[in-house]
Design an enzyme around this catalytic site. Sequence first.
Site, PDB file in Angstrom:
ATOM      1  N   LYS A  20     -18.629 -53.320 -17.979  1.00 39.34           N
ATOM      2  CA  LYS A  20     -19.521 -53.342 -16.822  1.00 39.34           C
ATOM      3  C   LYS A  20     -20.648 -54.373 -16.990  1.00 39.34           C
ATOM      4  O   LYS A  20     -20.917 -55.175 -16.085  1.00 39.34           O
ATOM      5  CB  LYS A  20     -20.110 -51.945 -16.597  1.00 39.34           C
ATOM      6  CG  LYS A  20     -21.282 -51.877 -15.650  1.00 39.34           C
ATOM      7  CD  LYS A  20     -20.904 -52.333 -14.241  1.00 39.34           C
ATOM      8  CE  LYS A  20     -22.135 -52.688 -13.427  1.00 39.34           C
ATOM      9  NZ  LYS A  20     -22.611 -51.666 -12.583  1.00 39.34           N
ATOM     10  N   CYS A  30     -29.313 -54.865 -10.777  1.00 41.19           N
ATOM     11  CA  CYS A  30     -28.211 -54.919 -11.743  1.00 41.19           C
ATOM     12  C   CYS A  30     -28.173 -56.235 -12.502  1.00 41.19           C
ATOM     13  O   CYS A  30     -28.286 -56.257 -13.719  1.00 41.19           O
ATOM     14  CB  CYS A  30     -26.878 -54.750 -11.021  1.00 41.19           C
ATOM     15  SG  CYS A  30     -26.852 -53.354  -9.929  1.00 41.19           S
TER      16      CYS A  30
HETATM   17  N1  SAJ Z   1     -26.835 -64.701  -5.907  1.00 39.98           N
HETATM   18  C1  SAJ Z   1     -27.040 -66.072  -5.954  1.00 39.98           C
HETATM   19  N2  SAJ Z   1     -25.942 -66.885  -5.859  1.00 39.98           N
HETATM   20  C2  SAJ Z   1     -24.680 -66.379  -5.713  1.00 39.98           C
HETATM   21  C3  SAJ Z   1     -24.490 -64.996  -5.683  1.00 39.98           C
HETATM   22  C4  SAJ Z   1     -25.592 -64.169  -5.778  1.00 39.98           C
HETATM   23  O1  SAJ Z   1     -28.167 -66.571  -6.069  1.00 39.98           O
HETATM   24  O2  SAJ Z   1     -23.754 -67.191  -5.615  1.00 39.98           O
HETATM   25  C5  SAJ Z   1     -27.998 -63.796  -6.003  1.00 39.98           C
HETATM   26  C6  SAJ Z   1     -28.149 -62.890  -4.794  1.00 39.98           C
HETATM   27  O3  SAJ Z   1     -28.851 -63.523  -3.774  1.00 39.98           O
HETATM   28  C7  SAJ Z   1     -28.911 -61.729  -5.393  1.00 39.98           C
HETATM   29  C8  SAJ Z   1     -28.364 -61.638  -6.809  1.00 39.98           C
HETATM   30  O4  SAJ Z   1     -27.779 -62.894  -7.059  1.00 39.98           O
HETATM   31  O5  SAJ Z   1     -30.296 -62.001  -5.458  1.00 39.98           O
HETATM   32  C9  SAJ Z   1     -27.370 -60.535  -7.053  1.00 39.98           C
HETATM   33  O6  SAJ Z   1     -26.548 -60.359  -5.926  1.00 39.98           O
HETATM   34  P1  SAJ Z   1     -24.971 -60.045  -6.018  1.00 39.98           P
HETATM   35  O7  SAJ Z   1     -24.474 -59.916  -4.628  1.00 39.98           O
HETATM   36  O8  SAJ Z   1     -24.309 -61.046  -6.873  1.00 39.98           O
HETATM   37  O9  SAJ Z   1     -24.889 -58.685  -6.816  1.00 39.98           O
HETATM   38  P2  SAJ Z   1     -25.503 -57.198  -6.685  1.00 39.98           P
HETATM   39  O10 SAJ Z   1     -26.649 -57.092  -7.640  1.00 39.98           O
HETATM   40  O11 SAJ Z   1     -25.772 -56.830  -5.275  1.00 39.98           O
HETATM   41  O12 SAJ Z   1     -24.272 -56.349  -7.246  1.00 39.98           O
HETATM   42  C10 SAJ Z   1     -23.786 -56.596  -8.549  1.00 39.98           C
HETATM   43  C11 SAJ Z   1     -22.258 -56.722  -8.470  1.00 39.98           C
HETATM   44  N3  SAJ Z   1     -21.721 -57.303  -9.690  1.00 39.98           N
HETATM   45  C12 SAJ Z   1     -20.842 -58.309  -9.679  1.00 39.98           C
HETATM   46  O13 SAJ Z   1     -20.471 -58.860  -8.671  1.00 39.98           O
HETATM   47  C13 SAJ Z   1     -20.351 -58.770 -11.009  1.00 39.98           C
HETATM   48  C14 SAJ Z   1     -21.660 -55.368  -8.209  1.00 39.98           C
HETATM   49  O14 SAJ Z   1     -20.253 -55.419  -8.285  1.00 39.98           O
HETATM   50  C15 SAJ Z   1     -22.175 -54.347  -9.239  1.00 39.98           C
HETATM   51  O15 SAJ Z   1     -21.677 -53.064  -8.978  1.00 39.98           O
HETATM   52  C16 SAJ Z   1     -23.660 -54.304  -9.135  1.00 39.98           C
HETATM   53  O16 SAJ Z   1     -24.179 -55.592  -9.435  1.00 39.98           O
HETATM   54  C17 SAJ Z   1     -24.148 -53.250 -10.132  1.00 39.98           C
HETATM   55  O17 SAJ Z   1     -24.404 -52.113  -9.710  1.00 39.98           O
HETATM   56  O18 SAJ Z   1     -24.191 -53.549 -11.333  1.00 39.98           O
END
Ligand code: SAJ
Length: 427
Positions: A200, A254
């Site tokens: 995870k 996360c």
């Molecule tokens: N972000 C970027 N660039 C990207 C993708 C995301 O800057 O290309 C930023 C987003 O704007 C945000 C942050 O990253 O601020 C995180 O967003 P996210 O959509 O990547 O993830 P979370 O935190 O909403 O959810 C994550 C997910 N993990 C993965 O995709 C590996 C989700 O599957 C997990 O369940 C969750 O963390 C968790 O609970 O750990």
Amino acid sequence: MKITVVGLGYIGLPTAAMLAESGHEVVGYDVDKRLIATLASGRADFAEHGVREIAQRALASGRLHPSPMPYPAEAFVICVPTPTIDHRPDLRAVESAFASVGPLVQEGNLVILESTVPPGTTAAVAKKTFLPLGIDLDGIHLAHCPERVLPGKIVEELLWNDRIVGGRRTIDAEMARTVYATFARGEIHVTDLVTAETVKIVENAYRDVNIAFANELAVLSEALGIDAWEAIRLANCHPRVDILSPGPGVGGHCIPVDPQFLADANPFASELIQTARRVNERMPHLVVRLARNLVPTGGTRRKVALLGAAYKPDVDDARETPALAIERLLSDAGYDVVAYDPLVTNYGGNVVADLEAAARDADLLILVTDHAVIRDLDPERVGRLVRSRLLLDTRNAMDLDRWNAAGFDVHVVGRGLARGASLAGAA
Ligand code: SAJ
């Protein structure tokens, strides 16, 4: 089965609802008495539409019972938060969740931890909880089944994602598998406890590192005089390259948190992970540097309106949002800052749901969160409110042609070419 779910947040509630919908008798326990009272009245005030619906359906079915205390059950599913304090994992909620069910656990019961935890935690907390109660771990079943769903797509991903089920023994994992198999349609992979815990956080660390790489390209775009967005798009045409997108920084509860759980295991052997964290933590500083170049303070007070406060689009969650860091850095530099976000109420900064109040007389707009309502803003209307038609887009989210047509000077983080040209006043 009779199942008690501990923690009815964004994972526990939909999981409890899915279990209830699959025919189990589910008690949902949470320490938040107000939440329990709301759920008991049949309401689930959850911003994410799918979660609200499934929870309300399960409550109406009479098989999901919200409760201010835990009840004996055949299986206990623990879904409580694991934040960090000063970059150290805070396991108090996990420990107290175990402690709350400890006295109820009977021989043969199954205890599943879903919370994201540093490797080794499930076994350690279980020992600490159960041994003093005279419960031998061989007499119960213990599993870790990390939640891995994406906020914004929770219900869909709870149903369709593969699950990782780690057991203290194979029989424990197999028991846990039967519980998830009642609703999960993805594949269920069985492994041991520590591997499941590690998988995870590896997933989130991988994403953090990949985003840091994209952010580094955005920063480099200035020196290279290129458009990092275009470079990433073209690189991603290669069959083995998949770079994520730059942005104002990485938020949520996360991804900025979990990599630390890996780094903690050996700070000297986790340089890449720690550097990625620093690269991502620096992004709000880059945004503020660009903003200050565009609108120097120079004696008069300047107003900056942030478009969006949530950590990502179309969620009401502002935990660890880069918007707050941007707001604080700008305020410290003497700017008046207000964020417009119709979804976020709990922010920690200065947020309003009224566009006019936020944008009126602004010297600069900074797009922080690409909510649909923000992407769809009418630039003509916004243009009539602001003092200067100047937009800094940290996510390359706005329709450039429309905003340019409305007289806006638009700068995109990562577009070194365009920005360098206009900032320096020369091509
Ligand atoms: N972000 C970027 N660039 C990207 C993708 C995301 O800057 O290309 C930023 C987003 O704007 C945000 C942050 O990253 O601020 C995180 O967003 P996210 O959509 O990547 O993830 P979370 O935190 O909403 O959810 C994550 C997910 N993990 C993965 O995709 C590996 C989700 O599957 C997990 O369940 C969750 O963390 C968790 O609970 O750990």
